[in-house]
Design a protein around this motif. Structure first.
Motif, PDB file in Angstrom:
ATOM      1  N   TYR A 125       8.397  -3.619   6.734  1.00  0.00           N
ATOM      2  CA  TYR A 125       7.915  -2.551   5.858  1.00  0.00           C
ATOM      3  C   TYR A 125       7.325  -1.328   6.542  1.00  0.00           C
ATOM      4  O   TYR A 125       7.527  -0.216   6.087  1.00  0.00           O
ATOM      5  CB  TYR A 125       6.873  -3.123   4.884  1.00  0.00           C
ATOM      6  CG  TYR A 125       7.465  -4.127   3.932  1.00  0.00           C
ATOM      7  CD1 TYR A 125       8.168  -3.692   2.815  1.00  0.00           C
ATOM      8  CD2 TYR A 125       7.377  -5.494   4.175  1.00  0.00           C
ATOM      9  CE1 TYR A 125       8.747  -4.605   1.942  1.00  0.00           C
ATOM     10  CE2 TYR A 125       7.963  -6.412   3.309  1.00  0.00           C
ATOM     11  CZ  TYR A 125       8.638  -5.965   2.206  1.00  0.00           C
ATOM     12  OH  TYR A 125       9.219  -6.860   1.355  1.00  0.00           O
TER      13      TYR A 125
ATOM     14  N   ALA B  82       5.615   7.601   9.774  1.00  0.00           N
ATOM     15  CA  ALA B  82       6.485   8.765   9.932  1.00  0.00           C
ATOM     16  C   ALA B  82       5.733   9.942  10.552  1.00  0.00           C
ATOM     17  O   ALA B  82       4.619  10.261  10.140  1.00  0.00           O
ATOM     18  CB  ALA B  82       7.060   9.169   8.573  1.00  0.00           C
TER      19      ALA B  82
ATOM     20  N   CYS C 245       3.340  12.350   8.979  1.00  0.00           N
ATOM     21  CA  CYS C 245       3.797  12.490   7.588  1.00  0.00           C
ATOM     22  C   CYS C 245       3.240  11.358   6.717  1.00  0.00           C
ATOM     23  O   CYS C 245       3.050  11.536   5.518  1.00  0.00           O
ATOM     24  CB  CYS C 245       5.315  12.452   7.508  1.00  0.00           C
ATOM     25  SG  CYS C 245       6.118  13.630   8.581  1.00  0.00           S
ATOM     26  N   SER C 246       3.017  10.199   7.335  1.00  0.00           N
ATOM     27  CA  SER C 246       2.467   9.056   6.580  1.00  0.00           C
ATOM     28  C   SER C 246       0.957   9.217   6.493  1.00  0.00           C
ATOM     29  O   SER C 246       0.210   8.667   7.294  1.00  0.00           O
ATOM     30  CB  SER C 246       2.799   7.738   7.279  1.00  0.00           C
ATOM     31  OG  SER C 246       4.182   7.568   7.375  1.00  0.00           O
TER      32      SER C 246
ATOM     33  N   PHE D 264      -1.224   5.577   1.717  1.00  0.00           N
ATOM     34  CA  PHE D 264      -0.541   4.288   1.586  1.00  0.00           C
ATOM     35  C   PHE D 264       0.637   4.326   0.608  1.00  0.00           C
ATOM     36  O   PHE D 264       1.200   3.287   0.294  1.00  0.00           O
ATOM     37  CB  PHE D 264      -1.544   3.197   1.192  1.00  0.00           C
ATOM     38  CG  PHE D 264      -2.354   2.699   2.353  1.00  0.00           C
ATOM     39  CD1 PHE D 264      -1.828   2.699   3.642  1.00  0.00           C
ATOM     40  CD2 PHE D 264      -3.641   2.212   2.179  1.00  0.00           C
ATOM     41  CE1 PHE D 264      -2.565   2.236   4.721  1.00  0.00           C
ATOM     42  CE2 PHE D 264      -4.392   1.742   3.248  1.00  0.00           C
ATOM     43  CZ  PHE D 264      -3.847   1.765   4.527  1.00  0.00           C
ATOM     44  N   SER D 265       0.996   5.527   0.130  1.00  0.00           N
ATOM     45  CA  SER D 265       2.246   5.577  -0.636  1.00  0.00           C
ATOM     46  C   SER D 265       3.394   6.009   0.271  1.00  0.00           C
ATOM     47  O   SER D 265       4.561   5.889  -0.084  1.00  0.00           O
ATOM     48  CB  SER D 265       2.128   6.514  -1.844  1.00  0.00           C
ATOM     49  OG  SER D 265       2.238   7.852  -1.441  1.00  0.00           O
ATOM     50  N   THR D 266       3.043   6.498   1.468  1.00  0.00           N
ATOM     51  CA  THR D 266       4.095   6.846   2.428  1.00  0.00           C
ATOM     52  C   THR D 266       4.050   5.941   3.661  1.00  0.00           C
ATOM     53  O   THR D 266       4.958   5.958   4.472  1.00  0.00           O
ATOM     54  CB  THR D 266       3.977   8.318   2.855  1.00  0.00           C
ATOM     55  OG1 THR D 266       2.616   8.600   3.143  1.00  0.00           O
ATOM     56  CG2 THR D 266       4.453   9.248   1.763  1.00  0.00           C
TER      57      THR D 266
ATOM     58  N   LEU E  34       3.951   2.130   3.949  1.00  0.00           N
ATOM     59  CA  LEU E  34       3.962   0.967   3.067  1.00  0.00           C
ATOM     60  C   LEU E  34       3.599  -0.301   3.834  1.00  0.00           C
ATOM     61  O   LEU E  34       4.247  -0.638   4.817  1.00  0.00           O
ATOM     62  CB  LEU E  34       5.355   0.782   2.455  1.00  0.00           C
ATOM     63  CG  LEU E  34       5.909   1.926   1.607  1.00  0.00           C
ATOM     64  CD1 LEU E  34       7.168   1.469   0.879  1.00  0.00           C
ATOM     65  CD2 LEU E  34       4.889   2.433   0.606  1.00  0.00           C
ATOM     66  N   VAL E  35       2.569  -0.968   3.361  1.00  0.00           N
ATOM     67  CA  VAL E  35       2.271  -2.301   3.871  1.00  0.00           C
ATOM     68  C   VAL E  35       2.715  -3.289   2.787  1.00  0.00           C
ATOM     69  O   VAL E  35       2.795  -2.917   1.625  1.00  0.00           O
ATOM     70  CB  VAL E  35       0.767  -2.472   4.183  1.00  0.00           C
ATOM     71  CG1 VAL E  35       0.329  -1.528   5.279  1.00  0.00           C
ATOM     72  CG2 VAL E  35      -0.089  -2.260   2.942  1.00  0.00           C
TER      73      VAL E  35
ATOM     74  N   ARG F 132       9.467  -1.910  -1.630  1.00  0.00           N
ATOM     75  CA  ARG F 132       8.796  -3.205  -1.707  1.00  0.00           C
ATOM     76  C   ARG F 132       8.746  -3.612  -3.173  1.00  0.00           C
ATOM     77  O   ARG F 132       9.184  -2.857  -4.039  1.00  0.00           O
ATOM     78  CB  ARG F 132       7.407  -3.152  -1.051  1.00  0.00           C
ATOM     79  CG  ARG F 132       6.472  -2.143  -1.654  1.00  0.00           C
ATOM     80  CD  ARG F 132       5.133  -2.039  -0.914  1.00  0.00           C
ATOM     81  NE  ARG F 132       4.380  -0.933  -1.477  1.00  0.00           N
ATOM     82  CZ  ARG F 132       3.261  -0.439  -0.962  1.00  0.00           C
ATOM     83  NH1 ARG F 132       2.755  -0.967   0.130  1.00  0.00           N
ATOM     84  NH2 ARG F 132       2.645   0.571  -1.539  1.00  0.00           N
TER      85      ARG F 132
ATOM     86  N   ILE G 167      11.228  10.778   2.961  1.00  0.00           N
ATOM     87  CA  ILE G 167      10.486   9.804   3.782  1.00  0.00           C
ATOM     88  C   ILE G 167      10.848   8.367   3.406  1.00  0.00           C
ATOM     89  O   ILE G 167      10.735   7.463   4.215  1.00  0.00           O
ATOM     90  CB  ILE G 167       8.963  10.073   3.653  1.00  0.00           C
ATOM     91  CG1 ILE G 167       8.183   9.384   4.780  1.00  0.00           C
ATOM     92  CG2 ILE G 167       8.433   9.676   2.290  1.00  0.00           C
ATOM     93  CD1 ILE G 167       6.752   9.883   4.923  1.00  0.00           C
ATOM     94  N   ARG G 168      11.337   8.163   2.182  1.00  0.00           N
ATOM     95  CA  ARG G 168      11.642   6.806   1.741  1.00  0.00           C
ATOM     96  C   ARG G 168      13.056   6.342   2.070  1.00  0.00           C
ATOM     97  O   ARG G 168      13.257   5.190   2.436  1.00  0.00           O
ATOM     98  CB  ARG G 168      11.374   6.653   0.248  1.00  0.00           C
ATOM     99  CG  ARG G 168       9.911   6.409  -0.077  1.00  0.00           C
ATOM    100  CD  ARG G 168       9.623   6.377  -1.548  1.00  0.00           C
ATOM    101  NE  ARG G 168       9.344   7.710  -2.037  1.00  0.00           N
ATOM    102  CZ  ARG G 168       8.161   8.302  -1.943  1.00  0.00           C
ATOM    103  NH1 ARG G 168       7.141   7.673  -1.404  1.00  0.00           N
ATOM    104  NH2 ARG G 168       7.982   9.528  -2.389  1.00  0.00           N
TER     105      ARG G 168
END
Lengths: 757, 295
Positions: A670, A674, A681-682, A685-687, A689-690, B186, B258-259
């Motif tokens: 996961y 980024a 860019c991350s 926690f919506s970009t 992902l854990v 996820r 990004i996804r």
């Protein structure tokens, strides 16, 4: 005499701090506020590589509520925080080397005013070309991030002759792997509070893994003697290595502003700041060449590791030491060469994260081991068993393992669990587009600091028996959620033969316990546990002297009941009686215990010698289902089999391993940090992902092989990091087995599975 | 520090009055799952926040002569368990696919629709149900179909003084299949990389009425009209279903972000549509069972 006290060691006891955490009554840094306290916000360079020309504060200081700001000009002592290599300024004075390099700190009456003030600090800078990858950093003509060049760390092991080993090989596998940045993802962002004392001393309160590191950093930056800095550890909402070195920087900056203003100063990072500013797991490129004979005996390993250490070296020299030592895996290999290089780049410093440079090499090594097994026509377990380190084996550093080597037992259990060593690892169709398979991975892990940290590898404990028979314990290692408070209470209880409830283990206070080194390297149970035992032994000796004066010279301490046994079975003094007797006679019932980890040293050139005093071992078994059309990987079941010596508390140990599996699933499937053009860019926690609870298998099993270590307290070794280390490797092997395509890069990319199938 | 007026609307009337007063300076608050994030990140700086969660008529859902209406302030959790959505599995599954239990307990239908994310999980189900939105202002009431309503990411035909009061659709009649599927990175708290909903009926062993909509594969959720036409009147076959998936992929025009990449989104949109159609053909024509099922 009282009846026997049920032994605490080995008993299932819920974490002593779990109830207040579940109820929400634990007071974290966010909840701690003092009268007159300032809230602080850090000011960042906001560009990956730049020369700072000036930092102008008046506009920020004119904001309503802003009280003061600090820059490099305000540091009374040294403006440095480098932990191993002295390459890092506390506040940037000339060159900013990553996006969140800290230029200033603004203190205000409210958090809102502080953050507005921070955004109003004017920074005049000249952008420099950023160095963003190891590939760039390695080039001779690459711009230099530090004056001595971009190579920050170099480590080596040379054992035997790899070319000779290759000549004897019937099969050779050569492959390059990559592993990603991983964020710790603790629930509680980093924070701290600095309180200036009237006498020129300073007190720090922080949810920090390593209070003694903070004490040194603050003393150095303020130019104070260590005795004038006191660090009190607050409850920690998760750390995983992320609160090892980074809190030192933050605390030292807060301390500078606290001294400047004479007021307490607190900061708690936002999640965005925490993600952008703080350390991460080292991303690596791993070049592996390994060979074996037709019979499946390993002949050589030739390994080159290239790690991105980020803007500053911080803990990289020690992390990459560990990578180097662990790179050849838990196998007996006659010829080994490992070279490791860490390069600076213009990104957040990479530092400690659970496993400390090991999950990366275990992923690469275990992948190659699976390939060699297949070439040699052996099952993955049989191949590992054939080469596994056993008692009496010699490691890659030439260390002979003389005790507590439980790897074979973990593999044997895995084989028994699977019932078969070949078919289980074949792909099994599960639906129209889905296929299942199983993968395994094994590991060794050198417990505590080893040769690279030998000077720090000791620890203390202060034990005090109070007149009501209760026991107060101070140790130098922290509880960050791993359960140290509970396990250490159990150790103290059994050392004295009393109930666990009678023991209170306190959070670390550097004013009370001796410097015990960092809380890292899965060392707390061993180091603090042994120090507690030593302190209890000292107190028991004094109790026995008192007991002997009443019961006669044959009096001895009775740990099964607690108290003193006399020569006759019916004579003796229970614990409360002997404690009262000691108090009546004014006997000192406090003691400082001390434990020194047996010495480890390596040859500087060849990397040969004793790397770590003792090793933990594990084998993980993962079953996955892969959707070949969407690339989705579902972990159907996971079994972790650990040899961490005697398990002090099976309940907390099991949850420790379950957490490690979850975090390992994150690394495998996961977590993707980024970054574009040197900017993260991350940023939430919506970009980044854990895995959530729905992404962790419902079918997790944890088993322990009880392989006692003579030196460990009650036979224990370390477990915190082994919990995560083989997880991603086992999942990667399972996915490779399911798809028939070798996983070379973590996290396993859905798009690559779709392309390959 | 962000400061704004707050209006705690007690009735629809009060909502509309406040909207008329503040217009585009107003933000409507129901569950806040999108609004709070937009305010926190500075992407929305309203002068007034009008809370509509307490307005009873906006929390109503009912069936009137076969027409189901879902109030704008009905939560995702409620959509999944209301009597009026029983059997409308695509809508229930779409609501269940949003966020986490905490988000579903406060996030609302109207918020998901008005926010107009290309990846919004309620759009494809409502589109295959041919839902219309009732929009009201002090000036009057109008009805707009979803496709007409949404123009692009966050862009809708909602006027500054208007409020979505409810979404209305006809309950499918007779035997039908309805399903929803989603690819997220996820299994919870995942923004769709691609999502899809279908409603399908059959006649004489052939697909009859087929409606397909996909999200996160274009600037706005889209109906897959060509794929629908391809299937209508055809006997199901593995070949036809594969063709439907391939055609879906072709009709998609997603972005790389990004996804996920553009290619991946196209690929998996085709996969989930063909899987839904496969389920539909199995449910309707092979087993001969009645009723509606999840994908």
């Amino acid at each position: 005499m009282k009846s026997e006290v049920r032994p605490a060691v080995g008993a299932v006891i819920p974490s002593v701090d779990s109830l207040p955490k579940a109820k929400g009554t634990t007071r974290f840094i966010q909840d701690v506020n003092l009268p007159g306290m300032l809230h602080a916000s850090m000011v960042y360079a906001r560009t990956p590589h730049s020369r700072i020309k000036s930092v102008t504060l008046p506009k920020a200081l004119s904001i309503k509520g802003v009280v003061a700001a600090a820059t490099c000009d305000d540091v009374p002592g040294e403006n440095r925080v480098g932990l191993v290599i002295d390459d890092q300024p506390l506040f940037v004075s000339s060159v900013a080397r990553y996006e969140a390099d800290c230029v200033a700190l603004v203190g205000a009456e409210s958090t809102a005013a502080a953050s507005l003030g921070a955004s109003c600090v004017e920074i005049a800078l000249e952008e420099l070309p950023p160095v963003l990858t190891v590939e760039e950093a390695r080039k001779p003509d690459c711009p230099r991030i530090h004056k001595d060049g971009n190579l920050a760390v170099e480590r080596k092991i040379i054992k035997g002759d790899v070319s000779d080993g290759e000549t004897r090989s019937d099969f050779v596998v050569e492959r390059t792997f990559t592993t990603p940045v991983q964020e710790h993802g603790y629930l509680e962002p980093i924070g701290a509070l600095a309180v200036p004392g009237a006498d020129g001393s300073i007190e720090i309160m922080a949810p920090a893994q390593c209070p003694f590191y903070i004490r040194e950093a603050v003393a150095r930056c303020l130019g104070l003697p260590l005795s004038k800095v006191r660090v009190i550890q607050l409850p920690i909402g998760g750390a995983f290595g992320g609160k090892e070195d980074v809190p030192s920087e933050i605390c030292a900056r807060l301390a500078v502003l606290a001294v400047k203003t004479g007021r307490p100063v607190k900061t708690v990072l936002s999640r965005e700041e925490d993600l952008v500013y703080t350390s991460k797991r080292h991303p690596m490129r791993l070049d592996y060449r390994m060979g074996c004979t037709q019979d499946g005996n390993l002949t050589f390993a030739e390994i080159a590791l290239y790690a991105d250490v980020g803007a500053y070296a911080t803990l990289s020299p020690i992390v990459l030491f560990r990578s180097t030592i662990h790179a050849p895996g838990p196998y007996e290999i006659p010829n080994v060469s490992v070279t490791t290089q860490g390069f600076y780049t213009n990104s957040a410093p990479k530092g400690a994260m659970r496993g400390f440079g090991t999950p990366q090499v275990v992923f690469a090594c275990e992948s190659v081991i699976d390939e060699l097994a297949e070439m040699a026509g052996l099952g993955p377990i049989e191949f590992r068993l054939r080469n596994a380190l056993k008692r009496g084996s010699t490691t890659a550093t030439g260390q002979v393992l003389d005790e507590s080597v439980g790897l074979v037992e973990t593999l044997t259990r895995a084989k028994e669990f699977l019932g078969d060593d070949k078919q289980q690892f074949e792909p099994r169709p599960a639906g129209a587009d889905t296929v299942r398979s199983t993968g395994i991975a094994s590991m060794l892990y050198g417990v505590s600091l080893g040769a690279a940290g030998r000077v720090l590898d000791r620890g203390g404990a202060r034990v005090e028996i109070l007149k009501d028979g209760s026991v107060s314990v101070f140790v130098g290692c922290t509880d960050m959620g791993q359960g140290a408070l509970t396990v250490l209470s159990q150790i103290a209880a059994d050392s004295l033969g009393i109930a666990t409830d009678a023991v209170r283990v306190n959070p670390v206070d550097t004013g009370v316990v001796p410097d015990s080194g960092p809380t890292v390297a899965s060392r707390t149970t061993i180091v603090s546990g042994n120090a507690i035992i030593d302190a209890c032994d000292k107190i028991k000796t004094r109790m026995v002297e008192v007991g002997a004066s009443i019961l006669g010279p044959k009096a001895a301490y009775d740990v099964s009941r607690g108290g003193i046994a006399g020569a006759r079975s019916d004579s003796g003094l229970g614990f409360p009686e002997i404690v009262s007797e000691c108090f009546a006679r004014r006997v000192d019932l406090t003691a400082t215990g001390w434990y020194v980890v047996p010495d480890c040293r390596l040859d500087e050139v060849t990397g040969q010698g004793k790397a770590y005093h003792v090793y933990s071992f594990a084998t993980d078994v993962a079953e996955v289902e892969v959707d070949l059309k969407t690339g989705r990987v579902d972990v159907k079941s996971f079994l972790a089999i650990h040899d961490s010596g005697k398990i002090i508390n099976p309940m907390t140990a099991t949850s420790q391993v379950e957490g490690g599996i979850a975090q390992g699933i994150g690394l495998a499937l996961y977590e993707r940090f980024a970054v574009a053009e040197g900017r993260v860019c991350s940023r939430d926690f919506s970009t980044y992902l854990v895995p959530t609870s729905l992404d962790i298998s419902d079918d997790l099993s944890v088993e322990f092989i009880d392989c006692h270590s003579t030196d460990g307290p009650f036979g224990a070794k370390g477990l915190g990091e082994p919990a995560i280390i083989p997880v991603a490797a086992a999942i990667a092997n399972a996915v490779s087995n399911a798809t028939g395509v070798r996983v070379e890069d973590l996290p396993i990319h859905r798009e690559r599975i779709v392309k390959c199938s | 520090m962000i400061e704004f007026e707050t209006v705690m609307a007690g009735s629809l009337e009060e909502c509309l009055e406040a909207l008329a007063k503040y217009g585009s300076d107003a933000a409507l608050l129901a569950g806040g799952t999108d609004l709070y994030v937009l305010i926190e990140t500075g992407m929305k700086l309203p002068k007034a926040v009008i809370h509509i969660g307490g307005v009873k008529e906006l929390r109503d859902s009912k069936v009137k002569s076969g027409s189901v209406s879902i109030g704008t302030a009905v939560t995702h959790s409620e959509i999944d368990r209301l009597d009026v959505t029983e059997g409308v599995e695509c809508l229930r599954a779409g609501a269940r696919a949003i966020g986490s239990p905490q988000i579903r307990n406060v996030g609302t239908a109207g918020g998901n629709i008005a926010n107009a994310s290309p990846a919004a999980d309620l759009y494809p189900p409502l589109m295959v149900l041919d839902a219309v939105l009732e929009l009201r202002s002090l000036r009057g009431t109008r009805e707009v179909g979803l496709e007409e309503f949404v123009a692009g990411p966050g862009i809708t035909s909602l006027r500054p003084d208007e409020l979505i009061t409810c979404a209305r659709f006809k309950r499918p009649e007779g035997r039908f299949y309805t399903g929803f599927a989603k690819i997220g990175l996820r299994d919870a708290l995942a923004i769709s990389v691609a999502n899809a909903a279908v409603t399908v009926t059959s006649r004489n062993g052939k697909f009859d009425q087929v409606k397909i909509a996909c999200g996160a594969v274009a600037p706005r959720p889209i109906r897959m009209k060509e794929v629908e036409a391809l299937l209508t009147g055809q006997e199901p076959s593995a070949e036809l279903i594969k063709q439907a998936g391939d055609m879906t992929s072709k009709q998609c025009d997603p972005i790389t972000d990004i996804r996920a990449s553009r290619d991946y989104r196209r690929q998996v949109a085709g996969v989930i549509v063909s899987r839904l159609i496969e389920n539909a053909s199995r449910e309707l024509m092979m087993d001969g069972k009645e009723g509606a099922t999840d994908a």
